[in-house]
Design an enzyme around this catalytic site. Structure first.
Site, PDB file in Angstrom:
ATOM      1  N   ASP A 226      35.013  41.872  47.990  1.00 42.73           N
ATOM      2  CA  ASP A 226      35.390  41.678  49.444  1.00 42.73           C
ATOM      3  C   ASP A 226      35.703  43.011  50.439  1.00 42.73           C
ATOM      4  O   ASP A 226      36.250  43.852  50.015  1.00 42.73           O
ATOM      5  CB  ASP A 226      37.158  41.096  49.143  1.00 42.73           C
ATOM      6  CG  ASP A 226      37.644  40.752  50.465  1.00 42.73           C
ATOM      7  OD1 ASP A 226      37.294  40.024  51.291  1.00 42.73           O
ATOM      8  OD2 ASP A 226      38.899  41.184  50.716  1.00 42.73           O
ATOM      9  N   GLU A 313      30.621  38.007  50.905  1.00 40.98           N
ATOM     10  CA  GLU A 313      30.544  36.879  51.876  1.00 40.98           C
ATOM     11  C   GLU A 313      29.407  37.385  52.673  1.00 40.98           C
ATOM     12  O   GLU A 313      29.432  38.514  53.114  1.00 40.98           O
ATOM     13  CB  GLU A 313      32.023  36.910  52.412  1.00 40.98           C
ATOM     14  CG  GLU A 313      32.957  36.108  51.703  1.00 40.98           C
ATOM     15  CD  GLU A 313      34.237  36.332  52.310  1.00 40.98           C
ATOM     16  OE1 GLU A 313      35.167  35.028  52.421  1.00 40.98           O
ATOM     17  OE2 GLU A 313      34.751  37.256  52.589  1.00 40.98           O
ATOM     18  N   ASP A 395      43.421  41.039  49.116  1.00 43.08           N
ATOM     19  CA  ASP A 395      42.060  41.495  48.707  1.00 43.08           C
ATOM     20  C   ASP A 395      41.530  41.324  47.458  1.00 43.08           C
ATOM     21  O   ASP A 395      40.373  40.709  47.236  1.00 43.08           O
ATOM     22  CB  ASP A 395      41.852  42.987  49.100  1.00 43.08           C
ATOM     23  CG  ASP A 395      42.485  43.210  50.347  1.00 43.08           C
ATOM     24  OD1 ASP A 395      42.242  42.252  51.247  1.00 43.08           O
ATOM     25  OD2 ASP A 395      42.425  44.666  50.801  1.00 43.08           O
TER      26      ASP A 395
END
Ligand code: ZN
Length: 416
Positions: A226, A313, A395
């Site tokens: 992340d 992502e 996170d």
């Protein structure tokens, strides 16, 4: 021309594959120290390249409009560019690197090809004011050559001074170039503010790497990452979470920059002090960019070496366009650069980067029970799932979700 180039590359790759080899391409940017004469010639070459680009574009447009045909690069070079150089009016084109002018023509052709493939809008003329101060030259008969650690030979310019290299990566690549183990294909010379750079496009022949079969993946070597603004990367491997902070010297430089920018805003525009402060800011910005790049290289190398599959992502910065401050913060953080480095470093080893769809709400799902908490504010670093009672660090929870989502995409687990 374009087709021929592609065929040649395909053929080369096939021949290499037969020998168990493959091509590895990458870049290296070095600061240049041209003397006054060389700097003048660089400027001149930039101008001539832009001129040739615009002339070929104009001729090609006209040719199409009048005859419905497409004036090819080869034809333009032979029938227009060569005679132009011998003409009185354009004789000055002979004074600059001829390969730079050829590349300018090829750039027009590439712009057309991208347009026809729907990747670009129609090729535009380059204005003197707006266009980047840059030109590209090609390696032909050893006309580009790294000499020792401190200079590089470039066509027409001759020996140009190089900045002393500080990073291991740069030193290592330069050494391999000198030893002939890495080949230079192209060199792009550019000017940014008062500084000059050469960006080398490199080619190395390495042992062919077969992509790692997903069924062979060691699940403990699958990680979720992340990316964040405060903590640069939160990395989860299924058992442990690592919080990778930006290194202290970058944070310090950034604070110094913010201070200088505040100072600048108080100075009278165009005063001598204003100009001085502006130059100071420009060189600090360059310094920070180098520090970030070095950081991104080191972190991506370590992660690519230690793992087999990395899940992240997609960075959908365009979608954040409306929030300009957020978009700027994200691009400043260097996520794109990091993800780009990581991608090619994994691929070189036959490993995989999995990018999740940007709408996957990794921060708002409880990684323990999969409950979606739509109303959850992202301002809270810590929260407790109202359904299963698990306490989360924001996170870390996101990194676990990203990893799980990646594993499911690969068919290695199924999330209940
Ligand atoms: Zn829960």
């Amino acid at each position: 021309m374009f087709m021929a180039k592609r065929m040649a590359v395909k053929e080369k790759n096939r021949l290499l594959a037969d020998q168990g080899k493959q091509v590895k391409n990458y870049g290296l940017v070095l600061r240049l120290y041209p003397n006054d004469e060389q700097a003048e010639l660089i400027n001149k070459t930039v101008g001539c390249s832009r001129l040739v680009y615009n002339m070929y574009l104009a001729d090609r447009k006209e040719d199409y409009e009048e005859h419905g045909s497409s004036l090819s690069v080869a034809k333009y070079k032979k029938e227009v560019l060569v005679p132009l150089k011998s003409s009185e009016e354009y004789g000055f084109l002979k004074e600059v690197d001829k390969f730079a002018l050829e590349v300018a023509c090829e750039n027009v052709d590439d712009a057309y090809n991208r347009f026809f493939k729907g990747q670009n809008s129609f090729p535009q003329f380059r204005s003197k004011r707006k266009a980047k101060k840059t030109y590209t030259t090609k390696m032909t008969n050893n006309n580009i050559k790294v000499i020792g650690c401190s200079s590089i030979k470039l066509p027409k310019l001759g020996k140009v001074g190089l900045a002393k290299q500080k990073t291991k990566r740069n030193k290592y690549i330069l050494k391999k170039i000198r030893e002939g183990r890495i080949r230079i294909l192209k060199a792009t010379i550019s000017q940014k503010g008062a500084h000059y750079y050469v960006s080398l496009t490199l080619e190395e022949i390495v042992d062919k790497v077969e992509p790692l079969d997903i069924s062979q993946v060691d699940i403990s070597k699958v990680i979720g990452i992340d990316l964040g603004l405060k903590t640069f990367a939160t990395v989860n491997d299924g058992t442990e979470t690592e919080f990778v902070k930006k290194v202290k010297y970058i944070t310090e430089s950034e604070e110094k920059l913010a201070k200088l920018q505040r100072k600048l805003s108080r100075k009278q525009v165009d005063s001598q002090n204003f100009k001085k402060a502006r130059n100071k800011i420009a060189s600090l910005q360059e310094h920070i960019a180098n520090q970030r790049k070095d950081f991104a290289h080191k972190l991506s190398s370590r992660i690519a070496n230690e793992n087999q599959v990395v899940v992240m992502e997609s960075l959908n910065i365009k979608g954040m366009g409306r929030n300009r401050r957020l978009a700027k913060a994200i691009s400043d953080a260097g996520w794109h650069q990091f993800q780009g480095f990581l991608k090619y470093k994994l691929e070189w080893q036959g490993k995989h980067l999995i990018k999740l769809a940007p709408w996957y709400a990794s921060s708002k799902i409880c990684s323990n029970c999969q409950e979606k908490h739509i109303a959850l504010s992202l301002n809270h670093r810590e929260w407790v799932c109202s359904k299963c009672g698990t306490a989360h660090e924001r996170d870390e929870n996101a990194a676990i979700n990203i990893r799980n989502q990646g594993l499911e995409t690969l068919g290695l687990i199924s999330i209940a």
